[in-house]
Design a protein around this motif. Sequence first.
Motif, PDB file in Angstrom:
ATOM      1  N   LEU A  89       0.869  -1.182   0.039  1.00 29.01           N
ATOM      2  CA  LEU A  89      -0.012   0.085   0.009  1.00 29.01           C
ATOM      3  C   LEU A  89       0.782   1.133   0.074  1.00 29.01           C
ATOM      4  N   LEU A  90       0.880   2.094  -1.048  1.00 32.33           N
ATOM      5  CA  LEU A  90       1.644   3.184  -1.094  1.00 32.33           C
ATOM      6  C   LEU A  90       0.576   4.474  -1.027  1.00 32.33           C
ATOM      7  N   LEU A  91       0.913   5.537  -0.161  1.00 33.14           N
ATOM      8  CA  LEU A  91      -0.086   6.489   0.020  1.00 33.14           C
ATOM      9  C   LEU A  91       0.790   7.919   0.077  1.00 33.14           C
ATOM     10  N   SER A  92       0.253   8.947  -0.562  1.00 31.76           N
ATOM     11  CA  SER A  92       0.703  10.126  -0.577  1.00 31.76           C
ATOM     12  C   SER A  92       0.634  10.910   0.624  1.00 31.76           C
ATOM     13  N   SER A  93       1.592  11.606   1.045  1.00 32.93           N
ATOM     14  CA  SER A  93       1.068  12.434   2.311  1.00 32.93           C
ATOM     15  C   SER A  93       0.323  13.585   2.253  1.00 32.93           C
ATOM     16  N   ARG A  94       0.300  14.129   1.071  1.00 32.29           N
ATOM     17  CA  ARG A  94      -0.404  15.457   1.209  1.00 32.29           C
ATOM     18  C   ARG A  94      -2.173  15.161   0.754  1.00 32.29           C
TER      19      ARG A  94
END
Length: 153
Positions: A27-32
């Motif tokens: 699972l990859l998730l962008s911080s903004r």
Amino acid sequence: MVEAVSDTALGDWYVNRFVVDRRPLLLLLSSRGLLPIVIPARDVRALPKYLPALVAGRLQRLEVAPGLIAAELAAMAPVQIAKTLDRSVLGVMVDFAKVIPFHLEIDGWDETNLPEIEFRLAQTPCYSSKRSDAVIWPEKDAPDLLAARWHAT
């Protein structure tokens, strides 16, 4: 490890490995924008090399304008590995990782279902305990962040 702060529209990308039905996933998730990407956990050591292609594909599925995608990818270079800076993003990742098996269980699944899972996760309100203008809707807010950052340049 290099300590770096991202100047991309979507922010740093966080990654976590988890297993569903004895199959490892990332699972990859962008911080903004809290935009999720779900992929099979293969060749994890090469992830920094293929992260831009994963992000480009995800943004294309969101129908983001090609110029905005190109600007975001240019800002991502070079990809750097660094320590976690935002623990609240990790909390969202934990929540998403917990619900993914339930989404996959609904339809029975293989790797072709993963974009549908990304779509469902991106429709999830994040930080919903905050005031309404601080709630993040990844499907809407990630493209808005890209437009705001890259149309200004």
